[in-house]
Structures are given as structure tokens and as C-alpha cells.
Scaffold this motif. Structure first.
Motif, PDB file in Angstrom:
ATOM      1  N   GLY A  83       0.788  -1.226   0.000  1.00 46.93           N
ATOM      2  CA  GLY A  83       0.000   0.000   0.000  1.00 46.93           C
ATOM      3  C   GLY A  83       0.818   1.274   0.000  1.00 46.93           C
ATOM      4  N   ASP A  84       2.135   1.170  -0.193  1.00 45.64           N
ATOM      5  CA  ASP A  84       2.962   2.381  -0.120  1.00 45.64           C
ATOM      6  C   ASP A  84       2.691   3.371  -1.255  1.00 45.64           C
ATOM      7  OD1 ASP A  84       4.371   0.927  -2.076  1.00 45.64           O
ATOM      8  OD2 ASP A  84       6.245   0.875  -0.953  1.00 45.64           O
ATOM      9  N   LEU A  85       2.254   2.886  -2.420  1.00 41.26           N
ATOM     10  CA  LEU A  85       1.886   3.814  -3.494  1.00 41.26           C
ATOM     11  C   LEU A  85       0.631   4.583  -3.100  1.00 41.26           C
ATOM     12  CD1 LEU A  85       2.310   5.020  -6.307  1.00 41.26           C
ATOM     13  CD2 LEU A  85       0.965   3.110  -7.234  1.00 41.26           C
ATOM     14  N   LEU A  86      -0.357   3.893  -2.564  1.00 38.04           N
ATOM     15  CA  LEU A  86      -1.575   4.560  -2.110  1.00 38.04           C
ATOM     16  C   LEU A  86      -1.251   5.582  -1.022  1.00 38.04           C
ATOM     17  CD1 LEU A  86      -4.636   4.889  -2.153  1.00 38.04           C
ATOM     18  CD2 LEU A  86      -4.786   2.961  -0.554  1.00 38.04           C
ATOM     19  N   ALA A  87      -0.388   5.230  -0.101  1.00 31.26           N
ATOM     20  CA  ALA A  87       0.004   6.169   0.954  1.00 31.26           C
ATOM     21  C   ALA A  87       0.643   7.421   0.365  1.00 31.26           C
ATOM     22  CB  ALA A  87       0.957   5.496   1.944  1.00 31.26           C
ATOM     23  N   ALA A  88       1.486   7.244  -0.631  1.00 33.48           N
ATOM     24  CA  ALA A  88       2.122   8.398  -1.277  1.00 33.48           C
ATOM     25  C   ALA A  88       1.075   9.297  -1.923  1.00 33.48           C
ATOM     26  CB  ALA A  88       3.141   7.925  -2.315  1.00 33.48           C
ATOM     27  N   VAL A  89       0.114   8.697  -2.596  1.00 37.48           N
ATOM     28  CA  VAL A  89      -0.940   9.469  -3.252  1.00 37.48           C
ATOM     29  C   VAL A  89      -1.807  10.182  -2.214  1.00 37.48           C
ATOM     30  CG1 VAL A  89      -3.049   9.240  -4.633  1.00 37.48           C
ATOM     31  CG2 VAL A  89      -0.961   8.031  -5.335  1.00 37.48           C
ATOM     32  N   LEU A  90      -2.225   9.471  -1.185  1.00 38.91           N
ATOM     33  CA  LEU A  90      -3.134  10.037  -0.189  1.00 38.91           C
ATOM     34  C   LEU A  90      -2.539  11.194   0.585  1.00 38.91           C
ATOM     35  CD1 LEU A  90      -4.640   6.772   1.348  1.00 38.91           C
ATOM     36  CD2 LEU A  90      -5.742   8.340  -0.281  1.00 38.91           C
ATOM     37  N   THR A  91      -1.243  11.250   0.705  1.00 37.08           N
ATOM     38  CA  THR A  91      -0.614  12.272   1.544  1.00 37.08           C
ATOM     39  C   THR A  91      -0.184  13.519   0.779  1.00 37.08           C
ATOM     40  OG1 THR A  91       1.488  11.083   1.370  1.00 37.08           O
ATOM     41  CG2 THR A  91       0.133  10.639   3.316  1.00 37.08           C
ATOM     42  N   ARG A  92      -0.644  13.678  -0.439  1.00 36.83           N
ATOM     43  CA  ARG A  92      -0.370  14.937  -1.134  1.00 36.83           C
ATOM     44  C   ARG A  92      -1.222  16.027  -0.509  1.00 36.83           C
ATOM     45  NH1 ARG A  92       3.803  14.441  -1.379  1.00 36.83           N
ATOM     46  NH2 ARG A  92       3.299  12.644  -0.171  1.00 36.83           N
ATOM     47  N   SER A  93      -0.813  17.247  -0.683  1.00 34.69           N
ATOM     48  CA  SER A  93      -1.456  18.375  -0.009  1.00 34.69           C
ATOM     49  C   SER A  93      -2.861  18.636  -0.533  1.00 34.69           C
ATOM     50  CB  SER A  93      -0.610  19.638  -0.196  1.00 34.69           C
ATOM     51  OG  SER A  93      -0.699  20.082  -1.544  1.00 34.69           O
ATOM     52  N   ALA A  94      -3.639  19.332   0.278  1.00 32.13           N
ATOM     53  CA  ALA A  94      -4.998  19.710  -0.113  1.00 32.13           C
ATOM     54  C   ALA A  94      -4.972  20.535  -1.397  1.00 32.13           C
ATOM     55  CB  ALA A  94      -5.673  20.484   1.017  1.00 32.13           C
ATOM     56  N   GLU A  95      -3.935  21.331  -1.574  1.00 33.32           N
ATOM     57  CA  GLU A  95      -3.817  22.153  -2.784  1.00 33.32           C
ATOM     58  C   GLU A  95      -3.749  21.284  -4.041  1.00 33.32           C
ATOM     59  OE1 GLU A  95      -0.598  25.125  -4.872  1.00 33.32           O
ATOM     60  OE2 GLU A  95      -0.660  25.049  -2.687  1.00 33.32           O
ATOM     61  N   VAL A  96      -3.031  20.177  -3.968  1.00 32.45           N
ATOM     62  CA  VAL A  96      -2.942  19.257  -5.106  1.00 32.45           C
ATOM     63  C   VAL A  96      -4.331  18.786  -5.498  1.00 32.45           C
ATOM     64  CG1 VAL A  96      -2.148  16.952  -5.820  1.00 32.45           C
ATOM     65  CG2 VAL A  96      -0.575  18.506  -4.653  1.00 32.45           C
ATOM     66  N   TRP A  97      -5.143  18.421  -4.521  1.00 27.46           N
ATOM     67  CA  TRP A  97      -6.486  17.896  -4.806  1.00 27.46           C
ATOM     68  C   TRP A  97      -7.430  18.996  -5.265  1.00 27.46           C
ATOM     69  CZ3 TRP A  97      -5.361  13.414  -5.911  1.00 27.46           C
ATOM     70  CH2 TRP A  97      -4.431  12.685  -5.165  1.00 27.46           C
ATOM     71  N   ARG A  98      -7.219  20.235  -4.818  1.00 25.17           N
ATOM     72  CA  ARG A  98      -8.033  21.350  -5.340  1.00 25.17           C
ATOM     73  C   ARG A  98      -7.726  21.580  -6.812  1.00 25.17           C
ATOM     74  NH1 ARG A  98      -7.102  23.469  -0.228  1.00 25.17           N
ATOM     75  NH2 ARG A  98      -5.298  24.677  -0.896  1.00 25.17           N
ATOM     76  N   GLU A  99      -6.470  21.376  -7.200  1.00 27.80           N
ATOM     77  CA  GLU A  99      -6.067  21.566  -8.597  1.00 27.80           C
ATOM     78  C   GLU A  99      -6.435  20.392  -9.483  1.00 27.80           C
ATOM     79  OE1 GLU A  99      -1.896  22.433  -8.611  1.00 27.80           O
ATOM     80  OE2 GLU A  99      -2.154  24.245  -7.408  1.00 27.80           O
ATOM     81  N   ALA A 100      -6.703  19.242  -8.883  1.00 30.17           N
ATOM     82  CA  ALA A 100      -7.013  18.032  -9.648  1.00 30.17           C
ATOM     83  C   ALA A 100      -8.214  17.303  -9.043  1.00 30.17           C
ATOM     84  CB  ALA A 100      -5.797  17.128  -9.695  1.00 30.17           C
ATOM     85  N   PRO A 101      -9.377  17.951  -9.031  1.00 30.53           N
ATOM     86  CA  PRO A 101     -10.524  17.330  -8.371  1.00 30.53           C
ATOM     87  C   PRO A 101     -10.949  16.005  -9.000  1.00 30.53           C
ATOM     88  CG  PRO A 101     -11.203  19.277  -9.607  1.00 30.53           C
ATOM     89  CD  PRO A 101      -9.702  19.245  -9.606  1.00 30.53           C
ATOM     90  N   GLU A 102     -10.779  15.871 -10.313  1.00 30.05           N
ATOM     91  CA  GLU A 102     -11.183  14.619 -10.958  1.00 30.05           C
ATOM     92  C   GLU A 102     -10.295  13.460 -10.523  1.00 30.05           C
ATOM     93  OE1 GLU A 102      -8.071  16.540 -13.367  1.00 30.05           O
ATOM     94  OE2 GLU A 102      -9.921  17.319 -12.535  1.00 30.05           O
ATOM     95  N   VAL A 103      -9.025  13.699 -10.335  1.00 29.36           N
ATOM     96  CA  VAL A 103      -8.127  12.648  -9.852  1.00 29.36           C
ATOM     97  C   VAL A 103      -8.455  12.343  -8.389  1.00 29.36           C
ATOM     98  CG1 VAL A 103      -5.727  11.953  -9.494  1.00 29.36           C
ATOM     99  CG2 VAL A 103      -6.324  13.304 -11.497  1.00 29.36           C
TER     100      VAL A 103
END
Length: 131
Positions: A83-103
């Protein structure tokens, strides 16, 4: 953030920029990251993606690729732990997810389909879902 890209191209080519040569000593981690930026993205392994994503490198290209892997195997493992790839993805900043809502929606779907969240990932999952 989601876009069709030529997977034969490297992050260096896709981002149209070379990093300057280090002025002094370079850590082994940064040397690895520099080398991976030159590798075609279609040839990146789970570990390569995990490492680059943890360093916030090439996220516009790598997060969609990581989601493709996670859809098939949500607990895809690099060199660290299940699950280390999922952990890496999940721990990106809130700003990343605001810029990429579809992802972000795609990642939420992957997480929602996990039957059992491994204890090592509970905090990361909770943090991501709280965003």
C-alpha cells in the motif's frame, strides 16, 4: 490534471524543463529523482512512482498513472510496504487535490472500494477523506 500523454516521454520532456545540475553534493534520493525524471513515464515502476510522488515531482502526470495502478491493485507495493503507493498518493497536499478534483474523485473511489484498510494506512486514508 488528467490528460492523455505520450508514455514514451519522460517527465523532463513533458514538463519541458531540465533541472539545473546540483551546485554541491547531491543526496542519493535527489540523484534518484533526477534520474527518474529522464525515464519514459510508461516505464516507471510502482516504486519509481511512489518515490517521485512522495517528492511532489511530476504530479500532473504521475497521479493519473498511479490511479490506474491503484484501480487494479489498491495496495500496490513499491519497496517499502503493502500500500505504499496509495500512501504516497493520499498524503499529497490539499492544494494538489483542489487543482485536480477529478483525480481526487478517482482516489476516493479506490479508497471507498477497499474492503479492509490495513492499519498502516488508516491515518493516511482518514486524512485524505477529511480534505
Amino acid at each position: 490534471m488528467t490528460r492523455l500523454v505520450n508514455r514514451d516521454r519522460s517527465l523532463e520532456e513533458l514538463e519541458r524543463g531540465r533541472w539545473p545540475a546540483p551546485s554541491g553534493g547531491e543526496t542519493r534520493l535527489m540523484a534518484a529523482v533526477r534520474g527518474l525524471r529522464c525515464k519514459p513515464i510508461g516505464g516507471l515502476t510502482v516504486e519509481d512512482m511512489r518515490l517521485l510522488i512522495r517528492q511532489d515531482v511530476g504530479l500532473a502526470y504521475l497521479l493519473p498513472l498511479a490511479v490506474e495502478v491503484l484501480r487494479v491493485d489498491p495496495l500496490a507495493e513499491g519497496d517499502m510496504y503493502e500500500g505504499d503507493l496509495l500512501a504516497a498518493v493520499l498524503t499529497r497536499s490539499a492544494e494538489v487535490w483542489r487543482e485536480a478534483p477529478e483525480v481526487g474523485r478517482d482516489v476516493r473511489l479506490v479508497v471507498s472500494e477497499l474492503a479492509d484498510v490495513p492499519p498502516a494506512l488508516k491515518r493516511e486514508v482518514e486524512g485524505f477523506l477529511a480534505l
